[in-house]
Design an enzyme around this catalytic site. Structure first.
Site, PDB file in Angstrom:
ATOM      1  N   GLY A  89       4.018  -0.247  -0.945  1.00  0.00           N
ATOM      2  CA  GLY A  89       4.301  -0.723  -2.555  1.00  0.00           C
ATOM      3  C   GLY A  89       5.287  -0.572  -3.430  1.00  0.00           C
ATOM      4  O   GLY A  89       5.488  -1.335  -4.232  1.00  0.00           O
ATOM      5  N   TYR A  94       1.225  -0.947   0.230  1.00  0.00           N
ATOM      6  CA  TYR A  94       0.407   0.178   0.426  1.00  0.00           C
ATOM      7  C   TYR A  94       0.616   0.935  -0.098  1.00  0.00           C
ATOM      8  O   TYR A  94       2.147   1.473   0.605  1.00  0.00           O
ATOM      9  CB  TYR A  94      -0.833  -0.250   1.034  1.00  0.00           C
ATOM     10  CG  TYR A  94      -2.031   1.002   1.270  1.00  0.00           C
ATOM     11  CD1 TYR A  94      -2.105   2.361   0.144  1.00  0.00           C
ATOM     12  CD2 TYR A  94      -3.059   0.344   1.995  1.00  0.00           C
ATOM     13  CE1 TYR A  94      -3.120   2.604   0.152  1.00  0.00           C
ATOM     14  CE2 TYR A  94      -4.061   1.730   2.439  1.00  0.00           C
ATOM     15  CZ  TYR A  94      -4.225   2.904   1.000  1.00  0.00           C
ATOM     16  OH  TYR A  94      -5.226   3.279   1.461  1.00  0.00           O
ATOM     17  N   CYS A  95       0.693   2.195  -0.682  1.00  0.00           N
ATOM     18  CA  CYS A  95       1.253   3.462  -0.630  1.00  0.00           C
ATOM     19  C   CYS A  95       2.554   3.318  -1.297  1.00  0.00           C
ATOM     20  O   CYS A  95       3.695   2.439  -2.190  1.00  0.00           O
ATOM     21  CB  CYS A  95       0.610   3.808   0.115  1.00  0.00           C
ATOM     22  SG  CYS A  95       1.336   5.822   0.126  1.00  0.00           S
ATOM     23  N   VAL A  96       3.610   3.769  -0.394  1.00  0.00           N
ATOM     24  CA  VAL A  96       4.893   3.395  -0.482  1.00  0.00           C
ATOM     25  C   VAL A  96       5.443   2.323  -0.073  1.00  0.00           C
ATOM     26  O   VAL A  96       6.373   1.608  -0.434  1.00  0.00           O
ATOM     27  CB  VAL A  96       5.381   4.722   1.095  1.00  0.00           C
ATOM     28  CG1 VAL A  96       5.258   4.299   1.989  1.00  0.00           C
ATOM     29  CG2 VAL A  96       7.212   4.501   0.827  1.00  0.00           C
TER      30      VAL A  96
END
Length: 569
Positions: free
Chosen positions: A307, A303-305
């Site tokens: 990812g 998720y996000c960073v």
């Protein structure tokens, strides 16, 4: 003793309002006449006396004059346009004086933003920074943010004899002491009581993360387990909010063995932590689960960073010949190409990087600074709305699990944070093969062949869909792109039972996001069921939910109940 002069009558007030309005109208008319082309022979000064600037000034004065004429003679005013700005929805803003204040503010703000577009000599990045800063200034100067120009605050102050202002002052002073804006009431939420309630055990603890294994609720589970990597910029329980919103609980109910990484909030002991350490932690978690469950591979989510880091992890495993350890990779609003990385880029330049370094003397960045940055991206909703409601009107805070999570800050290792901002956001090195190395191994995202599911939010202001899309142009393996309704959080945390939003898919070949959207099929509701079908299609084999599938029953001993200790520190 002199007599007290009588209070002015309504007729007197109306007369003097007319006098002031007429005076301003006369000044406007005089100013309009003065804003003609400069006399022949006078130099033209760009931004002051050039024709385009004078034309914009004339437009502003003309519109201001029209506004005053409507105020002074309402009978001749056209029907008012519908108010779409929710800040001015209250009926008090329809009263003549406050309607004039509102319209004057909107006129000035509109012309300020138009003036930004007319500025020459700036490159695209500078123009975008100026646009962002101007928009923030316009939001800050809204009459809703000041007691004497907000009719609701005036009315409330009279009604409560000032108690609202005292309560609001108390709220503001408490926020100043905390160092951040409050969004939810104290005590409304508690981990393990009404948040992060999915049953499970902490089965591993390192100096950087805890690993949580969740208790199965189905008799059989998919043979391939799932390891989730949340962003360490925030707490992991964004995916385990109240039970009805919990992605983790839902995934367990779909018959998946779920493991969650819970990152440690940085302290002085983590002053030397760099990105390599987070990549190594992801590899370690993958290997730990593989060994504990005796499976060849795991599904993963970043998720996000996290990812972004998962993409680097996949590139590292590919370079080592170990790509088979990951059966699939899912990316929630994650960027790898930062050329179009959205509004956070406004905070990335050499001066601001120096400031970040100065804020981290002990080797870690206080999470409140990051929280303020993210709040500024949505200042109207996450800052000024609370100034009005909780400081000026003195209202009680409304319990909202998502905003409680938003305010539950985590500290970041300073060395990692600066290198992340520099190497990725500023220099965009991750998309350049070999430009970044982890543990001495150069990374090349084009060598990643892991089956991937890429989710983006249509209205995401942190990781714009156009930026997330770039990942599809780099990976070489089978890939499914899904565009979800809403943004960075609500676009991800969208349980099927809620029946909210929608998502778009397009199995046809497409090379750009615009092509994808043009031929996409819209499906109402959550994309979660689509994702779980995709996971099952990779490997539908199941096993009994017993033995090592139970937290603490195998080689990984239970160290405590979920949600663990790191999430609370």
């Amino acid at each position: 003793m002199a007599e007290t002069p009588p209070a002015p009558s309504l007729t007197d007030l109306q007369h003097w309002t007319w006098v002031m309005g007429r005076a301003q109208q006369m000044m406007m008319e005089q100013g309009l006449g003065a804003m003609q082309a400069p006399p022949e022979g006078m130099p033209i000064i760009p931004g002051l006396t050039d024709p385009a600037t004078l034309a914009r000034a004339r437009d502003f004065w003309t519109e201001s004059l029209t506004l005053w004429q409507r105020f002074l003679d309402p009978a001749k005013a056209p029907d008012p346009a519908p108010v779409t700005d929710k800040r001015f929805k209250a009926p008090q803003w329809r009263e003549p004086v406050f309607d004039l204040i509102r319209q004057s503010y909107e006129l000035i703000g509109d012309h300020m933003l138009r003036s930004v577009e007319a500025v020459d000599g700036l490159d695209a990045k500078q123009k975008e920074q100026l646009r962002f800063a101007t928009k923030g200034f316009v939001d800050a100067m809204s009459p809703t943010n000041f007691a004497l120009t907000n009719p609701q605050v005036i009315e409330k102050t009279i009604e409560t004899r000032g108690e609202n202002l005292l309560k609001g002052l108390q709220n503001m002073m408490a926020d100043l002491a905390r160092g951040q804006v409050t969004h939810t009431p104290d005590g409304a939420f508690e981990l393990g009581r009404n948040l992060a309630m999915t049953p499970g055990k902490v089965v591993k603890r390192t100096p950087l993360y805890e690993l949580i294994q969740y208790t199965p609720t189905t008799p059989k589970v998919l043979a391939t387990p799932l390891v989730i990597f949340p962003p360490w910029i925030n707490r992991f329980y964004i995916l385990d909010l109240t039970p009805e919103k919990s992605f983790i609980r839902w995934a367990v109910e779909q018959g998946i063995t779920v493991f969650m990484v819970s990152w440690k909030s940085a302290d002085a002991s983590m002053k030397d932590v760099v990105w390599d350490d987070y990549v190594a932690a992801q590899v370690d978690a993958i290997d730990t689960v593989r060994a504990a469950l005796k499976v060849p591979a795991v599904h993963t989510i970043g998720y996000c960073v996290a990812g972004t880091t998962l993409a680097a992890t996949l590139a590292l495993l590919a370079a080592r010949g170990e790509a088979a350890k990951v059966a699939s990779a899912t990316f929630f609003t994650a960027q790898v190409d930062f050329a179009q990385a959205g509004e956070l880029q406004h905070f990335i330049d050499d001066e601001q990087l120096k400031m970040v370094a100065s804020l981290s003397p002990e080797g870690f960045l206080d999470g409140r600074y990051m929280a303020t940055t993210f709040n500024l991206l949505r200042g109207r909703d996450l800052i000024w709305n609370y100034v009005t409601q909780n400081y000026l009107l003195g209202q009680d805070y409304v319990p909202f699990d998502l905003l409680h999570w938003n305010g539950d800050t985590t500290n970041l290792p300073a060395k990692w944070h600066l290198s992340y901002l520099t190497d990725l956001y500023r220099d965009n090195l991750l998309v350049k093969p070999g430009a970044i190395s982890v543990a001495g191994t150069p990374l090349d995202l084009t060598k990643v062949t892991t089956p991937s599911y890429v989710q983006a939010g249509r209205e995401d202001h942190i990781a714009p869909a156009e930026s997330v899309w770039k990942l599809t142009e780099l990976f070489a393996g089978p890939l499914k792109f899904v565009l979800a309704g809403s943004g960075h959080i609500a676009g991800v945390v969208n349980p099927p039972a809620a029946g909210k939003y929608q998502y778009w898919t397009n199995p046809s070949p497409h090379t750009t996001l615009a092509d994808f959207v043009a031929g996409a099929t819209e499906t109402k509701g959550s994309w979660w069921p689509d994702w779980v079908e995709w996971v099952r299609a990779i490997d539908a084999k199941t096993v009994s939910a017993k033995g090592v599938r139970l937290p603490g029953a195998g080689s990984l001993a239970a160290l405590g109940d979920a949600p663990g200790t790191y999430v609370k520190s």
